[in-house]
Write an enzyme that holds these catalytic residues in place. Structure first.
Site, PDB file in Angstrom:
ATOM      1  N   HIS A  18       0.808  -1.186  -0.159  1.00 41.09           N
ATOM      2  CA  HIS A  18      -0.331  -0.022  -0.188  1.00 41.09           C
ATOM      3  C   HIS A  18       0.890   1.016   0.100  1.00 41.09           C
ATOM      4  CE1 HIS A  18      -4.500   2.153   1.726  1.00 41.09           C
ATOM      5  NE2 HIS A  18      -3.459   2.570   1.161  1.00 41.09           N
ATOM      6  N   ASN A  22       2.681   9.645  -5.108  1.00 44.39           N
ATOM      7  CA  ASN A  22       3.197  11.126  -5.048  1.00 44.39           C
ATOM      8  C   ASN A  22       3.286  10.920  -3.668  1.00 44.39           C
ATOM      9  OD1 ASN A  22       3.562  12.246  -7.392  1.00 44.39           O
ATOM     10  ND2 ASN A  22       1.399  11.289  -7.947  1.00 44.39           N
ATOM     11  N   HIS A  68       0.886  17.557  -5.885  1.00 41.33           N
ATOM     12  CA  HIS A  68       0.701  17.141  -7.805  1.00 41.33           C
ATOM     13  C   HIS A  68       1.140  18.463  -8.217  1.00 41.33           C
ATOM     14  CE1 HIS A  68      -2.429  14.032  -6.064  1.00 41.33           C
ATOM     15  NE2 HIS A  68      -1.510  13.520  -7.032  1.00 41.33           N
ATOM     16  N   PRO A 102      -3.806   7.920 -12.194  1.00 39.47           N
ATOM     17  CA  PRO A 102      -3.151   8.193 -13.308  1.00 39.47           C
ATOM     18  C   PRO A 102      -4.141  10.262 -14.152  1.00 39.47           C
ATOM     19  CG  PRO A 102      -4.196   7.138 -14.139  1.00 39.47           C
ATOM     20  CD  PRO A 102      -4.725   6.843 -13.043  1.00 39.47           C
ATOM     21  N   HIS A 202      -9.455   1.151  -0.629  1.00 32.29           N
ATOM     22  CA  HIS A 202      -9.565   1.678   1.118  1.00 32.29           C
ATOM     23  C   HIS A 202     -11.014   1.410   1.381  1.00 32.29           C
ATOM     24  CE1 HIS A 202      -6.016   3.700  -0.761  1.00 32.29           C
ATOM     25  NE2 HIS A 202      -5.768   4.539  -0.010  1.00 32.29           N
ATOM     26  N   GLU A 205     -12.330   4.167   5.865  1.00 32.52           N
ATOM     27  CA  GLU A 205     -11.208   4.863   7.086  1.00 32.52           C
ATOM     28  C   GLU A 205     -11.464   5.790   7.558  1.00 32.52           C
ATOM     29  OE1 GLU A 205      -8.345   6.911   3.293  1.00 32.52           O
ATOM     30  OE2 GLU A 205      -7.268   7.737   4.500  1.00 32.52           O
ATOM     31  N   ASP A 287       1.969   3.732   3.064  1.00 33.73           N
ATOM     32  CA  ASP A 287       0.514   4.426   2.111  1.00 33.73           C
ATOM     33  C   ASP A 287       1.118   5.734   1.990  1.00 33.73           C
ATOM     34  OD1 ASP A 287      -2.079   5.009   2.280  1.00 33.73           O
ATOM     35  OD2 ASP A 287      -1.922   6.460   4.543  1.00 33.73           O
TER      36      ASP A 287
END
Ligand code: 6MZ
Length: 347
Positions: A18, A22, A68, A102, A202, A205, A287
């Protein structure tokens, strides 16, 4: 990064299942990205949550937005993926499943297809460089982008699964858990499952996702990310737990991430304990090792010190993670052999 883990944990062969690309960008790579884009005026401390710091989940998602901005060209993605793979290998990770959403960027000409191709290129380069790590890729759906983008992402993932020499193995559902609803993504996920993509979702959470979790567990997914609020002691339900147990769905558990993102109040109360006591397959993961300033060795050490695991138990935990990987059985066999070869005579 915070204090380095002890040598036992660093040398322990590990499986990482996991890791968001980024979110995994190290300080060194962030520095390189910042120097490429000084006009953005981004400071290093805007991309990392340091020792002893906590953030709301909201603030964590703001951090991803900043990263990003720094990673928006093919060259950036190639550098980031190459560095992240090298860092996991240096940390003793022998098998890694990276996941990433993506993105396209009209201003730099980046397309979603090119994005995936570039990650695959970095994986292939790591092989050519002879790194001792087997890397696979999960294409991620960001839940905030809704049904249409989810379907489009599944189609892309499907295409790459067929033409990437087995490097694209599955699909991840992630993103801000309070945005969107899983029911809108169900057809896309069902399609992915039908075409042979493995699913890591996920789930739960945050506490408000019971209904969605109940629905998505019926797919069923092949693995669960976090699953923080599944069990009745934290407001989940026995019904959800039973579904997980019945289908023997492994959990990917990320201790530091959950503490720093404040979905779990302290290490001792992490749901690792609940599932470990049930002897349910639970895999320790990072993570976002960059954002949360950790590595997988540290996460194993934290689990051991918090829950009193012996070194032998830690070894077994890392070995059992092999059963949960998405790559085929021959890869599992090779990894099992590696663990046999590397096992210390005494712990
Ligand atoms: C849910 C998360 C996450 O895809 O750009 N992501 N989604 N919960 C989390 N817990 C903290 N951590 C990361 O990597 C960043 C993206 O991964 C997802 C979010 O969608 C985030 O934008 P990529 O490589």
């Amino acid at each position: 990064m915070e204090k380095e883990a002890d040598v036992f944990y660093r040398e322990l062969p590990k499986v990482e299942l996991h890791a968001h690309l980024n979110g995994s960008v190290s300080s060194q790579t962030i520095e390189k990205l910042i120097s490429r884009k000084p006009h953005l005026d981004i400071e290093h401390d805007m991309t990392v949550i340091g020792k002893g710091q906590r953030r709301t989940l909201d603030e964590c998602f703001q951090v991803f937005k900043i990263i990003h901005q720094l990673v928006d060209t093919e060259e950036d993605i190639l550098m980031v993926a190459t560095d992240v793979i090298r860092e996991f290998a240096a940390d003793g990770v022998k098998y890694l499943e990276l996941r990433s959403t993506p993105r396209e960027d009209k201003s730099t000409g980046l397309t979603k297809k090119r994005y995936i191709e570039t990650v695959i290129k970095a994986i292939q380069q790591s092989k050519n460089d002879g790194l001792d790590i087997d890397v696979r890729f999960l294409v991620a759906i960001d839940r905030r982008n809704g049904t249409e983008v989810a379907v489009e992402t599944v189609k892309l993932a499907e295409e790459f699964m067929l033409h990437s020499d087995g490097l694209v193995v599955g699909l991840d559902l992630s993103g801000d858990p309070r945005v969107g609803h899983g029911k809108d993504l169900l057809p896309a996920l069902q399609r992915a499952k039908n075409c042979g993509l493995k699913l890591s979702l996920h789930l739960s959470e945050v506490a408000s996702q019971l209904e969605e979790t109940d629905l998505l567990l019926d797919l069923p997914p092949d693995r669960i990310g976090h699953g923080t609020f599944l069990h009745p002691q934290v407001g989940g339900s026995q019904r959800l737990v039973d579904k997980v147990l019945k289908n023997n769905i492994p959990l990917e558990l990320c201790l530091t991430s959950n503490i720093k993102g404040q979905t779990v109040p302290c290490y001792a109360e992490h749901h690792f304990k609940y599932w470990y006591l049930l002897q349910h397959p639970s895999v320790i993961c990072t993570d976002d090792k960059g954002v949360f300033s950790t590595d997988l060795s540290q996460e194993y050490q934290l689990a051991a010190s918090t829950f009193g695991l012996s070194r032998e138990a830690v070894w077994t935990l890392s070995q059992q993670a092999i059963d949960c990987i998405f790559a085929p059985d021959d890869v599992k066999q090779q990894l099992r052999q590696k663990w046999i070869d590397l096992k210390p005579q005494v712990f």
